[in-house]
Design a protein around this motif. Structure first.
Motif, short mmCIF file in Angstrom:
data_model
loop_
_atom_site.label_atom_id
_atom_site.label_comp_id
_atom_site.label_asym_id
_atom_site.label_seq_id
_atom_site.Cartn_x
_atom_site.Cartn_y
_atom_site.Cartn_z
N ALA A 108 0.80 -1.21 0.00
CA ALA A 108 0.00 0.00 0.00
C ALA A 108 0.84 1.27 0.00
O ALA A 108 0.54 2.21 -0.72
CB ALA A 108 -0.94 0.00 1.20
N ARG A 169 -25.50 -1.16 -6.09
CA ARG A 169 -24.43 -2.14 -6.35
C ARG A 169 -24.53 -3.34 -5.43
O ARG A 169 -23.86 -4.33 -5.65
CB ARG A 169 -23.06 -1.47 -6.19
CG ARG A 169 -22.87 -0.43 -7.25
CD ARG A 169 -21.48 0.16 -7.27
NE ARG A 169 -21.53 1.29 -8.18
CZ ARG A 169 -21.17 2.52 -7.87
NH1 ARG A 169 -20.66 2.77 -6.70
NH2 ARG A 169 -21.28 3.49 -8.74
N VAL A 238 -19.48 1.20 -2.76
CA VAL A 238 -18.66 2.26 -3.34
C VAL A 238 -17.97 1.78 -4.61
O VAL A 238 -17.97 2.46 -5.63
CB VAL A 238 -17.61 2.76 -2.32
CG1 VAL A 238 -16.61 3.69 -3.00
CG2 VAL A 238 -18.28 3.47 -1.18
N LEU A 239 -17.40 0.58 -4.55
CA LEU A 239 -16.55 0.14 -5.66
C LEU A 239 -17.23 -0.85 -6.60
O LEU A 239 -16.79 -1.02 -7.73
CB LEU A 239 -15.28 -0.53 -5.10
CG LEU A 239 -14.35 0.33 -4.28
CD1 LEU A 239 -13.26 -0.52 -3.68
CD2 LEU A 239 -13.75 1.43 -5.12
N ASP A 242 -17.13 -6.37 -8.28
CA ASP A 242 -16.03 -6.81 -9.15
C ASP A 242 -14.69 -6.25 -8.68
O ASP A 242 -13.71 -7.00 -8.53
CB ASP A 242 -16.33 -6.37 -10.58
CG ASP A 242 -15.16 -6.59 -11.50
OD1 ASP A 242 -14.77 -7.76 -11.64
OD2 ASP A 242 -14.65 -5.61 -12.07
N ILE A 243 -14.65 -4.96 -8.42
CA ILE A 243 -13.37 -4.35 -8.01
C ILE A 243 -12.97 -4.85 -6.63
O ILE A 243 -11.80 -5.14 -6.36
CB ILE A 243 -13.47 -2.81 -8.05
CG1 ILE A 243 -13.68 -2.34 -9.49
CG2 ILE A 243 -12.21 -2.17 -7.46
CD1 ILE A 243 -13.73 -0.86 -9.66
N SER A 256 -10.23 5.85 -0.59
CA SER A 256 -9.56 6.84 -1.43
C SER A 256 -10.54 7.53 -2.37
O SER A 256 -10.20 8.51 -3.02
CB SER A 256 -8.44 6.19 -2.24
OG SER A 256 -8.97 5.46 -3.31
N LYS A 257 -11.77 7.02 -2.45
CA LYS A 257 -12.78 7.72 -3.26
C LYS A 257 -13.29 8.97 -2.56
O LYS A 257 -14.02 9.76 -3.15
CB LYS A 257 -13.97 6.78 -3.54
CG LYS A 257 -13.70 5.72 -4.57
CD LYS A 257 -13.60 6.28 -5.96
CE LYS A 257 -14.98 6.61 -6.53
NZ LYS A 257 -14.86 7.18 -7.87
N ILE A 258 -12.94 9.12 -1.30
CA ILE A 258 -13.37 10.33 -0.60
C ILE A 258 -12.70 11.54 -1.21
O ILE A 258 -11.48 11.60 -1.31
CB ILE A 258 -13.00 10.25 0.91
CG1 ILE A 258 -13.83 9.18 1.59
CG2 ILE A 258 -13.19 11.58 1.58
CD1 ILE A 258 -13.48 8.98 3.04
N SER A 259 -13.52 12.45 -1.67
CA SER A 259 -12.96 13.69 -2.19
C SER A 259 -14.03 14.74 -2.03
O SER A 259 -15.07 14.69 -2.68
CB SER A 259 -12.58 13.51 -3.66
OG SER A 259 -12.25 14.76 -4.20
N ASP A 262 -12.31 18.62 -3.63
CA ASP A 262 -10.86 18.53 -3.84
C ASP A 262 -10.08 19.10 -2.67
O ASP A 262 -8.95 19.53 -2.81
CB ASP A 262 -10.47 19.25 -5.13
CG ASP A 262 -10.94 18.47 -6.34
OD1 ASP A 262 -10.85 17.24 -6.29
OD2 ASP A 262 -11.41 19.09 -7.30
N GLN A 265 -9.14 14.99 0.81
CA GLN A 265 -8.92 13.88 -0.09
C GLN A 265 -7.65 13.14 0.31
O GLN A 265 -6.91 13.60 1.17
CB GLN A 265 -8.83 14.35 -1.53
CG GLN A 265 -7.83 15.47 -1.71
CD GLN A 265 -7.75 15.93 -3.15
OE1 GLN A 265 -8.46 15.45 -3.99
NE2 GLN A 265 -6.86 16.83 -3.43
N ARG A 266 -7.41 12.02 -0.34
CA ARG A 266 -6.25 11.19 -0.01
C ARG A 266 -6.23 10.83 1.47
O ARG A 266 -5.21 10.95 2.14
CB ARG A 266 -4.94 11.90 -0.36
CG ARG A 266 -4.83 12.24 -1.81
CD ARG A 266 -3.64 11.60 -2.45
NE ARG A 266 -3.89 10.19 -2.72
CZ ARG A 266 -3.02 9.41 -3.31
NH1 ARG A 266 -1.85 9.85 -3.65
NH2 ARG A 266 -3.33 8.15 -3.52
#
Lengths: 366, 408
Positions: A108, A169, A238-239, A242-243, A256-259, A262, A265-266
């Protein structure tokens, strides 16, 4: 067992952190695709049932550890080898968890840091805490549980605000029936992480309240099952299944989809924190269980074998497998081949023996 | 035993000392640390198809020159620099590009990924793998398809509102998605999920430069009031699996975005009976796609859409204080929406790709049935019955009731 007594809230937190441990960040129960959360819930219930068995043994022998009553019930000739087998199991589980944690960290974030360095640092910190004593470990867990829960709360709110959650989903639930779910329960989720609670049989004699204690631990297991199922459902919503299926650490890309504008994030570094905390406690509990076992079986002071055992764990984790793929594959097979023997079969035999013995000892007076 | 002044045995103090010495390397911090002044922050990546297989991937990295963005040491050079690498795989191309850069290319802040139309028509499947696997890149980078020109051009156009063209592109997308329309944030993981949809594909925003492309990369581009070359977000690229099939524009694109529930706000026009148009701002639309599929071979897809709108421009003698007139207008607004959705469905059928998610709706409704039909879903998708229920409410007429033209 000595004068050390550990309170219920500490036991709750260490059990909860132990359960969340690595399970929180990996793709638990993913054999059943997007119904992974169902399989975790079922696995949790099955795990609690199994734990009831351990609790029964504890209630019958409140002052003895697992190795203690094994020797008492089966006699020295069988009891000691079985106890040693358990010590090996705990050392191995600690080593496996450390390998999990170390490799995940390397994957990671720390691409260039040698695995050996990561592992050494982890085992040293673990050994240090255990050197201070088990009550220190459990009290530390109370603090870190708060951190983990706060991170979870924060991440959930942020994910909701950033609009990444799509509950569609998760639909349709159980599209191919309940069979794949049950299969994944049997192959994975009742053993990992719930069956691993067997090591608490080594710690339970420290409980300050022997009546309520096991119930509190079961409460922690239930909480863990709910939290794990929730996390997995969150990952999938969220993903997409499949992912998640293809990610060894799905929590990481999900977070990491948190944004938010801008600006926030991260925040995936939080997942790394959760990972380190989880691995640390899981490994430490196994480590502690092994140490208690060693000191009982070989009549050694508890601290004497601390560093040798740490060394064994470190080396086992290094030679465990050449690659993470091999390691995971091995772990996956151990889950339904070797572990059930230790986590179900042997305790079941002990329960039987205890039940028979207490049945006859009750009869005797009349 | 030898003891020093404090009474600690010498051997013990030596041991302590060596232990401290052993711990010293830890003080330097992470093994993996790369200091900021050794990093080159990549803001955008353009992916072009090279001519031969040996340089199939032509990657252009837009690197931020931090001194030029802010700081006293600015030399008046371009705020970003473009480095290009070629290779048989994405990773090789990245390694190749790093030969030209003095610093480590840092992919943690890539905001924009542009793929050329040429590559998109050939298929983007192989591109996507490294984008999700690599732990440095992030899933929240926005994807674009460069319409009719090399992707590299788009990474080398100077922009007005941000010194970093990639940031400018992100802001443009957000502005248009909030106000006018059909472009919306399309991130890496959404593209991957799109590719994985059986019988469908993703839709990705298009982007192009218009005007004087020759000098787009120079500061001169911005010296005139009207920029000579403008980077603009345009059209939706519709995919079947991982291949670009066609471009959606105008009402078709809007209908498509509506079906994907991605439209925040858009202007909608209704023709006035006396000639001219009445304009509404549709500020909320919610779409639900459901399916009725007792018999999966003959599914009925039901699109429910509800919208809220405000009158924005009504140069007409209509009496807006009359609820019936407003009711009549909202009926025509509904018809307009239905029309958009029909256009979108027709286009998707023409392209033979279920990027609007009808198959997913069927799967949610009847998973077993879906398993039976998923292999020939393409044919069913072209012929299945679609019912559109639209409902629009005109909430208010903004700051005036009737137009001044009424009282003349």
């Amino acid at each position: 067992m000595g004068s050390v007594r550990i309170g219920l809230s500490q036991f709750f937190s260490i059990a909860l952190l132990f359960e969340l441990g690595t399970a929180l960040v990996v793709n638990l129960g993913i054999l059943s695709g997007k119904d992974a959360w169902v399989s975790i819930l079922l696995g949790g219930l099955a795990g609690i049932l199994v734990f009831l068995g351990y609790a029964y043994l504890y209630w019958k022998h409140p002052d003895l550890t697992f190795t203690g009553y094994t020797t008492k019930l089966l006699g020295k000739a069988i009891g000691v080898p079985v106890s040693i087998a358990y010590i090996v199991l705990y050392l191995n589980l600690a080593a496996r968890d450390m390998r999990d944690g170390g490799t995940m960290l390397a994957m990671a974030t720390m691409h260039h840091t040698p695995l050996f360095i990561l592992s050494t640092l982890m085992i040293l910190s673990s050994a240090y805490v255990l050197h201070k004593g088990i009550e220190v470990l459990t009290r530390t867990s109370l603090v870190f549980l708060m951190i983990v829960l706060l991170i979870g709360l924060f991440s959930t709110i942020m994910l909701m605000l950033s609009g990444s959650i799509n509950l569609n989903r998760l639909l349709p639930v159980m599209e191919t029936g309940i069979q794949p779910v049950l299969e994944s329960v049997v192959r994975q989720s009742y053993m990992f992480p719930f069956g691993e609670m067997v090591c608490f049989t080594m710690l339970m004699p420290y409980l300050s309240n022997s009546r309520k204690g096991p119930w509190v631990i079961m409460g922690a297991m239930l909480t863990a099952a709910l939290l794990l199922a929730y996390t997995m459902a969150l990952n999938i919503s969220v993903l997409g299944a499949d992912i998640v299926e293809r990610s060894p650490l799905p929590l990481m890309p999900a977070i990491s989809k948190i944004s938010i504008s801008d600006f926030i994030q991260r925040v995936d570094i939080f997942v790394v924190m959760v990972l380190i905390i989880g691995v640390f406690f899981k490994m430490s509990v196994f480590f502690a269980a092994a140490l208690i076992g060693i000191s009982e079986v070989f009549k050694l002071p508890y601290r004497k074998m601390l560093y040798p055992a740490a060394l064994i764990i470190l080396l086992t984790s290094m030679v465990d497998a050449r690659s993470f793929i091999e390691h995971l594959d091995e772990g996956g097979r151990l889950l339904y081949t070797v572990y059930p023997f230790f986590m179900i079969v042997v305790p079941a035999v002990l329960i039987l023996v205890t039940a028979v013995k207490s049945h006859f000892s009750e009869r005797r007076p009349d | 035993m030898n003891r020093n002044r404090r009474g600690i045995p010498v051997r013990r103090s030596l041991l302590l000392f060596s232990a401290l010495l052993a711990l010293m390397p830890l003080l330097t911090g992470c093994w993996d640390s790369v200091e900021l002044n050794r990093r080159a922050i990549v803001s955008g990546v353009a992916i072009d198809r090279g001519e031969t297989e040996a340089d199939k991937y032509v990657l252009s990295f837009q690197v931020i020159v931090s001194e030029e963005i802010s700081g006293e040491k600015a030399r008046g050079i371009a705020p970003v620099a473009l480095y290009t690498g070629r290779g048989r795989t994405m990773f090789e191309a990245l390694a190749n590009a790093s030969r030209q850069t003095a610093r480590f290319l840092s992919l943690g802040h890539v905001r924009v990924l542009v793929i050329s139309e040429k590559f998109a028509r050939e298929g983007i499947r192989d591109i996507m793998d490294v984008l999700e696997r690599e732990s440095d890149t992030r899933l929240t980078s926005l994807m674009f398809i460069s319409k009719g020109q090399p992707a590299k051009d788009l990474m080398s156009t100077m922009t007005v509102f941000s010194k970093i063209p990639a940031n400018d592109l992100v802001e443009k997308l957000e502005t248009t998605s909030k106000q006018f329309g059909y472009n919306y944030r399309m991130e890496v993981d959404e593209v991957i999920r799109g590719i994985q949809i059986r019988g469908g594909g993703p839709t990705i925003n298009g982007v192009q430069t218009t005007g004087d492309k020759e000098n787009a990369g120079s500061n001169d581009n911005l010296k005139t009031i009207a920029p000579k070359a403008i980077l603009r977000v345009t059209g939706l690229a519709a995919f079947k699996d991982d291949k670009l099939k066609g471009w959606l524009e105008g009402e078709t694109a809007l209908g498509t975005a509506l079906l994907q529930n991605q439209v925040k706000e858009f202007p909608s026009l209704v023709e006035d009976r006396e000639g001219g148009y009445i304009a509404f701002n549709v500020y909320q639309s919610t779409v639900k796609i459901a399916a009725k599929a007792k018999d999966p071979e003959h599914p009925l897809i039901i699109v429910n859409i509800s919208q809220q709108a405000a009158l924005k421009e009504g140069p007409s003698t209509l009496d807006y204080s009359d609820p019936e007139v407003i009711e009549g207008l909202s009926d025509r607004l509904t018809a307009e929406t239905k029309n958009m959705i029909q256009l979108a469905v027709q286009e998707a059928r023409r392209l033979g790709s279920d990027y609007i998610g009808f198959g997913e709706a069927l799967r949610r409704e009847n998973p077993r049935g879906w398993n039976r039909v998923k292999d020939h879903w393409e044919e069913l998708f072209k012929t299945c019955e679609v019912k559109i229920n639209a409902d629009a409410v005109i909430r208010h007429t903004d700051m005036r009731g009737n137009s001044f033209q009424v009282n003349k």
